[in-house]
Design a protein around this motif. Sequence first.
Motif, mmCIF file in Angstrom:
data_model
loop_
_atom_site.group_PDB
_atom_site.id
_atom_site.type_symbol
_atom_site.label_atom_id
_atom_site.label_comp_id
_atom_site.label_asym_id
_atom_site.label_seq_id
_atom_site.Cartn_x
_atom_site.Cartn_y
_atom_site.Cartn_z
ATOM 1 N N ILE A 79 1.209 4.272 -4.002
ATOM 2 C CA ILE A 79 0.600 5.547 -3.624
ATOM 3 C C ILE A 79 -0.720 5.210 -2.943
ATOM 4 C CG2 ILE A 79 -0.369 7.730 -4.421
ATOM 5 C CD1 ILE A 79 1.526 7.442 -6.886
ATOM 6 N N VAL A 80 -0.862 5.621 -1.688
ATOM 7 C CA VAL A 80 -2.082 5.331 -0.943
ATOM 8 C C VAL A 80 -2.822 6.638 -0.683
ATOM 9 C CG1 VAL A 80 -3.089 4.304 1.123
ATOM 10 C CG2 VAL A 80 -0.994 3.331 0.149
ATOM 11 N N ARG A 81 -4.056 6.686 -1.184
ATOM 12 C CA ARG A 81 -4.960 7.804 -0.917
ATOM 13 C C ARG A 81 -6.106 7.346 -0.018
ATOM 14 N NH1 ARG A 81 -4.659 8.783 -7.231
ATOM 15 N NH2 ARG A 81 -2.763 10.032 -7.250
ATOM 16 N N GLY A 82 -6.311 6.020 0.039
ATOM 17 C CA GLY A 82 -7.398 5.421 0.802
ATOM 18 C C GLY A 82 -6.863 4.596 1.954
ATOM 19 N N ASN A 83 -7.305 3.333 2.035
ATOM 20 C CA ASN A 83 -7.010 2.466 3.171
ATOM 21 C C ASN A 83 -6.166 1.266 2.758
ATOM 22 O OD1 ASN A 83 -8.953 3.809 5.128
ATOM 23 N ND2 ASN A 83 -10.280 3.329 3.397
ATOM 24 N N ALA A 84 -5.178 0.957 3.576
ATOM 25 C CA ALA A 84 -4.337 -0.218 3.335
ATOM 26 C C ALA A 84 -4.059 -0.896 4.659
ATOM 27 C CB ALA A 84 -3.033 0.182 2.655
ATOM 28 N N LYS A 85 -4.139 -2.226 4.637
ATOM 29 C CA LYS A 85 -3.862 -3.003 5.840
ATOM 30 C C LYS A 85 -3.075 -4.232 5.413
ATOM 31 C CE LYS A 85 -6.118 -4.960 9.863
ATOM 32 N NZ LYS A 85 -7.392 -5.134 10.568
ATOM 33 N N GLY A 86 -1.893 -4.421 5.980
ATOM 34 C CA GLY A 86 -1.032 -5.536 5.621
ATOM 35 C C GLY A 86 0.383 -5.050 5.403
ATOM 36 N N THR A 87 1.214 -5.888 4.855
ATOM 37 C CA THR A 87 2.613 -5.533 4.607
ATOM 38 C C THR A 87 2.766 -4.869 3.248
ATOM 39 O OG1 THR A 87 3.330 -7.410 5.932
ATOM 40 C CG2 THR A 87 4.950 -6.449 4.456
ATOM 41 N N ILE A 88 3.497 -3.761 3.210
ATOM 42 C CA ILE A 88 3.802 -3.075 1.950
ATOM 43 C C ILE A 88 5.311 -3.126 1.769
ATOM 44 C CG2 ILE A 88 3.810 -0.884 0.702
ATOM 45 C CD1 ILE A 88 1.267 -0.130 2.292
ATOM 46 N N ARG A 89 5.745 -3.691 0.642
ATOM 47 C CA ARG A 89 7.171 -3.722 0.286
ATOM 48 C C ARG A 89 7.299 -3.038 -1.064
ATOM 49 N NH1 ARG A 89 9.970 -8.083 3.155
ATOM 50 N NH2 ARG A 89 8.427 -9.172 4.407
ATOM 51 N N ALA A 90 7.987 -1.887 -1.071
ATOM 52 C CA ALA A 90 8.105 -1.127 -2.312
ATOM 53 C C ALA A 90 9.349 -0.253 -2.274
ATOM 54 C CB ALA A 90 6.865 -0.256 -2.516
ATOM 55 N N ASP A 91 9.862 0.059 -3.467
ATOM 56 C CA ASP A 91 10.988 0.986 -3.533
ATOM 57 C C ASP A 91 10.562 2.361 -3.043
ATOM 58 O OD1 ASP A 91 12.750 -0.929 -4.521
ATOM 59 O OD2 ASP A 91 12.215 -0.500 -6.596
ATOM 60 N N ARG A 92 9.405 2.835 -3.539
ATOM 61 C CA ARG A 92 8.894 4.151 -3.175
ATOM 62 C C ARG A 92 7.477 4.006 -2.632
ATOM 63 N NH1 ARG A 92 10.971 4.022 -7.852
ATOM 64 N NH2 ARG A 92 9.040 4.174 -9.012
ATOM 65 N N VAL A 93 7.231 4.614 -1.464
ATOM 66 C CA VAL A 93 5.894 4.600 -0.862
ATOM 67 C C VAL A 93 5.515 6.045 -0.569
ATOM 68 C CG1 VAL A 93 4.481 3.859 1.091
ATOM 69 C CG2 VAL A 93 6.261 2.338 0.184
ATOM 70 N N ARG A 94 4.312 6.421 -1.024
ATOM 71 C CA ARG A 94 3.812 7.776 -0.768
ATOM 72 C C ARG A 94 2.407 7.676 -0.176
ATOM 73 N NH1 ARG A 94 3.669 10.915 -5.783
ATOM 74 N NH2 ARG A 94 1.420 10.691 -5.936
ATOM 75 N N LEU A 95 2.236 8.250 1.000
ATOM 76 C CA LEU A 95 0.927 8.298 1.634
ATOM 77 C C LEU A 95 0.398 9.722 1.490
ATOM 78 C CD1 LEU A 95 1.630 6.339 4.945
ATOM 79 C CD2 LEU A 95 1.024 5.446 2.687
ATOM 80 N N GLU A 96 -0.740 9.850 0.828
ATOM 81 C CA GLU A 96 -1.331 11.170 0.658
ATOM 82 C C GLU A 96 -2.199 11.504 1.857
ATOM 83 O OE1 GLU A 96 -2.882 11.636 -3.308
ATOM 84 O OE2 GLU A 96 -0.881 11.322 -4.152
ATOM 85 N N LYS A 97 -2.651 12.748 1.967
ATOM 86 C CA LYS A 97 -3.302 13.240 3.179
ATOM 87 C C LYS A 97 -4.544 12.461 3.587
ATOM 88 C CE LYS A 97 -5.765 16.835 0.686
ATOM 89 N NZ LYS A 97 -5.882 18.268 0.488
ATOM 90 N N THR A 98 -5.189 11.769 2.660
ATOM 91 C CA THR A 98 -6.398 10.998 2.965
ATOM 92 C C THR A 98 -6.099 9.540 3.296
ATOM 93 O OG1 THR A 98 -6.652 10.653 0.589
ATOM 94 C CG2 THR A 98 -7.932 12.450 1.570
ATOM 95 N N ALA A 99 -4.832 9.166 3.334
ATOM 96 C CA ALA A 99 -4.444 7.767 3.576
ATOM 97 C C ALA A 99 -4.700 7.357 5.018
ATOM 98 C CB ALA A 99 -2.968 7.567 3.242
ATOM 99 N N ASN A 100 -5.111 6.099 5.163
ATOM 100 C CA ASN A 100 -5.287 5.481 6.478
ATOM 101 C C ASN A 100 -4.640 4.102 6.369
ATOM 102 O OD1 ASN A 100 -6.051 4.716 9.003
ATOM 103 N ND2 ASN A 100 -8.236 4.609 8.550
ATOM 104 N N VAL A 101 -3.458 3.950 6.960
ATOM 105 C CA VAL A 101 -2.638 2.759 6.746
ATOM 106 C C VAL A 101 -2.352 2.055 8.063
ATOM 107 C CG1 VAL A 101 -0.394 1.985 5.905
ATOM 108 C CG2 VAL A 101 -1.584 3.799 4.710
ATOM 109 N N ASP A 102 -2.588 0.740 8.069
ATOM 110 C CA ASP A 102 -2.245 -0.122 9.203
ATOM 111 C C ASP A 102 -1.337 -1.203 8.630
ATOM 112 O OD1 ASP A 102 -2.042 -1.777 11.381
ATOM 113 O OD2 ASP A 102 -4.202 -2.045 11.665
ATOM 114 N N SER A 103 -0.049 -0.904 8.523
ATOM 115 C CA SER A 103 0.861 -1.761 7.778
ATOM 116 C C SER A 103 2.276 -1.733 8.329
ATOM 117 C CB SER A 103 0.959 -1.290 6.316
ATOM 118 O OG SER A 103 -0.271 -1.342 5.672
#
Length: 128
Positions: free
Chosen positions: A44-68
Amino acid sequence: MKGDLESEGDIHVKGKVFGNIRCKLLIVEVDALVEGGVEAEEVIVRGNAKGTIRADRVRLEKTANVDSEIRHNSFSAEEGARIKGSLRSKDDPAKESDTDATTSHRQRSPRTTEDIARAVQTSNPDAA
């Protein structure tokens, strides 16, 4: 924090982590940053993520900033979430594995703007 984190339980990031994370559930809070590879059952991402994400379930909330690059079985993103990168189902036949072929594929196909800039600069030293 710099370094890799591994847990059989959950990890809740409220600051900055520069390294790989492996856990059951990862929550990246608003104003937090994870820069590195992530492997988890759920992310669950509410903030910032950079890199590879490997997961069964991924949820990006409205405040997420993802470069992945996100590999998932189930994906959702709230309106307002910012996504830069790629989404792939884990059962995608083009799934990467940890082989030399993957490494050479990554070298041929940069995944981030920084990688693209480096590739352009390497092939054309006069490029700015």
